[in-house]
Design an enzyme around this catalytic site. Structure first.
Site, PDB file in Angstrom:
ATOM      1  N   SER A   1       4.589  -6.177   2.831  1.00  0.00           N
ATOM      2  CA  SER A   1       3.114  -6.128   3.484  1.00  0.00           C
ATOM      3  C   SER A   1       2.062  -6.817   2.506  1.00  0.00           C
ATOM      4  O   SER A   1       1.878  -8.116   2.335  1.00  0.00           O
ATOM      5  CB  SER A   1       2.618  -4.747   3.986  1.00  0.00           C
ATOM      6  OG  SER A   1       1.424  -4.695   4.887  1.00  0.00           O
ATOM      7  N   LEU A   2       1.076  -6.164   1.927  1.00  0.00           N
ATOM      8  CA  LEU A   2      -0.044  -6.573   1.164  1.00  0.00           C
ATOM      9  C   LEU A   2       0.838  -7.210   0.138  1.00  0.00           C
ATOM     10  O   LEU A   2       0.259  -8.250  -0.602  1.00  0.00           O
ATOM     11  CB  LEU A   2      -0.688  -5.199   0.460  1.00  0.00           C
ATOM     12  CG  LEU A   2      -1.249  -5.517  -0.818  1.00  0.00           C
ATOM     13  CD1 LEU A   2      -2.475  -6.301  -0.804  1.00  0.00           C
ATOM     14  CD2 LEU A   2      -1.672  -4.039  -1.384  1.00  0.00           C
TER      15      LEU A   2
ATOM     16  N   GLN B   1       1.084 -11.923  10.024  1.00  0.00           N
ATOM     17  CA  GLN B   1       1.547 -10.608   9.418  1.00  0.00           C
ATOM     18  C   GLN B   1       0.813  -9.476   9.763  1.00  0.00           C
ATOM     19  O   GLN B   1       1.273  -8.320  10.063  1.00  0.00           O
ATOM     20  CB  GLN B   1       1.681 -10.749   7.736  1.00  0.00           C
ATOM     21  CG  GLN B   1       2.599  -9.954   7.195  1.00  0.00           C
ATOM     22  CD  GLN B   1       1.463  -9.163   5.875  1.00  0.00           C
ATOM     23  OE1 GLN B   1       0.551  -8.906   5.907  1.00  0.00           O
ATOM     24  NE2 GLN B   1       2.415  -9.507   4.773  1.00  0.00           N
TER      25      GLN B   1
ATOM     26  N   GLN C   1       1.132  -1.173   0.034  1.00  0.00           N
ATOM     27  CA  GLN C   1       0.188  -0.035   0.169  1.00  0.00           C
ATOM     28  C   GLN C   1       0.738   1.360   0.000  1.00  0.00           C
ATOM     29  O   GLN C   1       1.748   1.284   0.684  1.00  0.00           O
ATOM     30  CB  GLN C   1      -0.831   0.048   1.349  1.00  0.00           C
ATOM     31  CG  GLN C   1      -2.013   0.778   1.202  1.00  0.00           C
ATOM     32  CD  GLN C   1      -3.246   0.493   2.373  1.00  0.00           C
ATOM     33  OE1 GLN C   1      -3.118  -0.712   2.691  1.00  0.00           O
ATOM     34  NE2 GLN C   1      -4.030   1.287   2.718  1.00  0.00           N
TER      35      GLN C   1
ATOM     36  N   ARG D   1      -8.962  -8.598   3.373  1.00  0.00           N
ATOM     37  CA  ARG D   1      -8.002  -8.033   4.295  1.00  0.00           C
ATOM     38  C   ARG D   1      -8.255  -6.529   4.292  1.00  0.00           C
ATOM     39  O   ARG D   1      -8.036  -6.221   5.291  1.00  0.00           O
ATOM     40  CB  ARG D   1      -6.402  -8.407   3.620  1.00  0.00           C
ATOM     41  CG  ARG D   1      -5.307  -8.001   4.316  1.00  0.00           C
ATOM     42  CD  ARG D   1      -4.221  -8.152   3.523  1.00  0.00           C
ATOM     43  NE  ARG D   1      -2.615  -8.034   4.163  1.00  0.00           N
ATOM     44  CZ  ARG D   1      -2.273  -7.007   4.065  1.00  0.00           C
ATOM     45  NH1 ARG D   1      -2.709  -5.716   3.457  1.00  0.00           N
ATOM     46  NH2 ARG D   1      -1.080  -6.678   4.888  1.00  0.00           N
TER      47      ARG D   1
ATOM     48  N   HIS E   1       0.150  -3.400  10.977  1.00  0.00           N
ATOM     49  CA  HIS E   1       1.209  -4.558  11.544  1.00  0.00           C
ATOM     50  C   HIS E   1       1.367  -3.931  13.039  1.00  0.00           C
ATOM     51  O   HIS E   1       2.726  -3.826  13.731  1.00  0.00           O
ATOM     52  CB  HIS E   1       2.491  -4.201  10.734  1.00  0.00           C
ATOM     53  CG  HIS E   1       2.266  -4.571   9.307  1.00  0.00           C
ATOM     54  ND1 HIS E   1       2.070  -5.711   8.940  1.00  0.00           N
ATOM     55  CD2 HIS E   1       1.994  -3.955   8.400  1.00  0.00           C
ATOM     56  CE1 HIS E   1       1.990  -6.135   7.816  1.00  0.00           C
ATOM     57  NE2 HIS E   1       1.930  -4.741   7.173  1.00  0.00           N
TER      58      HIS E   1
END
Length: 291
Positions: A87-88, A244, A9, A112, A195
């Site tokens: 991440s993503l 995660q 992102q 998500r 996170h």
């Protein structure tokens, strides 16, 4: 050895993916399939939307995912020896190495995004970029703020660490970081404390979706955010993907491990060039480029 890396992102921009849509029937079909799966024409927002529209989590995450995986599918010499995503981007990487199908990957990304958005609304929170301090100093300062939730969230590269927590916690932490000698302690324009433990409601929601999704043996190892280690084990990949959301992104450590395991070329696959810049600051492999 080639390592393909996928952004998260923040890499989105207006017009992203339009060239792919216009130049390839295969890409066009995938975009239209995505519109059907999501229930709205995300392609229209990607190609013509404003920066504000693209910033919505429910749009941003699938948009970056789509741009990344469709770009990979269009590459004639896409043959990774290893993959990783920030991440993503880890979900994009799992489609690229055939662990997930395109359809299942997109459904998980959408789930998500909605789960994280909901968690952000339940616990107003934010993130901040800390520049110019070593990782341990940042971690110690966060640990010293006992009245609020503040944690290290993204180990992006040496001297650049993103922290995550409550609004008040981030405010206190930024002041303490500056006092400790940080060059910058900059609050970020994000929806919430990604996170961090504040994403627990989203983690629990996503866990069920992941457990009900078909994962296949990958074509090459994925280096996962949670532990910066390579994995080809389906159960391990699932568990790390679930963890995660509330654990830090260990990007620095992931790149270091990929280099140690033989990666000489890093290829960024997706919008922007953020990961290329981070890779160069972490370690100087023979080649860093994008598709």
């Amino acid at each position: 050895m080639k390592a393909y890396v996928f952004p998260g992102q923040g890499a989105q921009f207006s017009g992203m993916g339009k060239e792919l849509y216009d130049s390839s029937e295969k890409a066009k079909d995938l975009f239209e399939l995505a519109n059907d799966i999501l229930g709205f024409r995300i392609s229209d927002i990607m190609f013509n939307g404003t920066a504000e529209e693209l910033k919505e989590t429910k749009v941003t995450q699938p948009a970056v995912f789509l741009h990344s995986v469709i770009l990979a599918s269009e590459s004639e010499d896409f043959q990774p020896d290893m993959v990783a995503g920030h991440s993503l981007g880890e979900l994009s990487a799992l489609v690229a190495n055939k662990t997930l199908s395109f359809e299942d990957g997109l459904k998980l990304v959408a789930k998500r995004a909605y789960a994280m958005q909901k968690a952000c609304e339940q616990n107003p929170s934010t993130m901040a970029a800390i520049l110019g301090l070593d990782d341990q100093t940042v971690v110690d300062i966060c640990a010293g703020i006992e009245t609020e939730v503040v944690v290290a969230a993204n180990y992006n590269c040496p001297g650049q660490l993103v922290i995550s927590g409550t609004n008040k916690g981030i405010e206190i932490a930024c002041e303490k970081m500056k006092e400790a000698g940080a060059k910058r302690a900059l609050p970020l324009q994000v929806g919430g404390a990604f996170h961090s433990p504040l994403m627990e409601p989203a983690r629990a929601e996503l866990e069920e979706a992941i457990k009900n999704t078909t994962f296949k043996t990958p074509s090459c190892p994925v280096y996962q955010n949670v532990n910066a280690l390579p994995s080809s084990d389906i159960s391990e990949i699932q568990n790390n993907l679930i963890a995660q959301l509330t654990a830090p992104v260990r990007w620095t450590q992931s790149v270091q491990r990929m280099v140690a395991d033989g990666a000489t070329t890093f290829i960024e696959c997706g919008p922007g060039k953020v990961l290329q810049g981070l890779v160069k600051k972490i370690n100087r492999p023979s080649e860093v480029k994008s598709i």
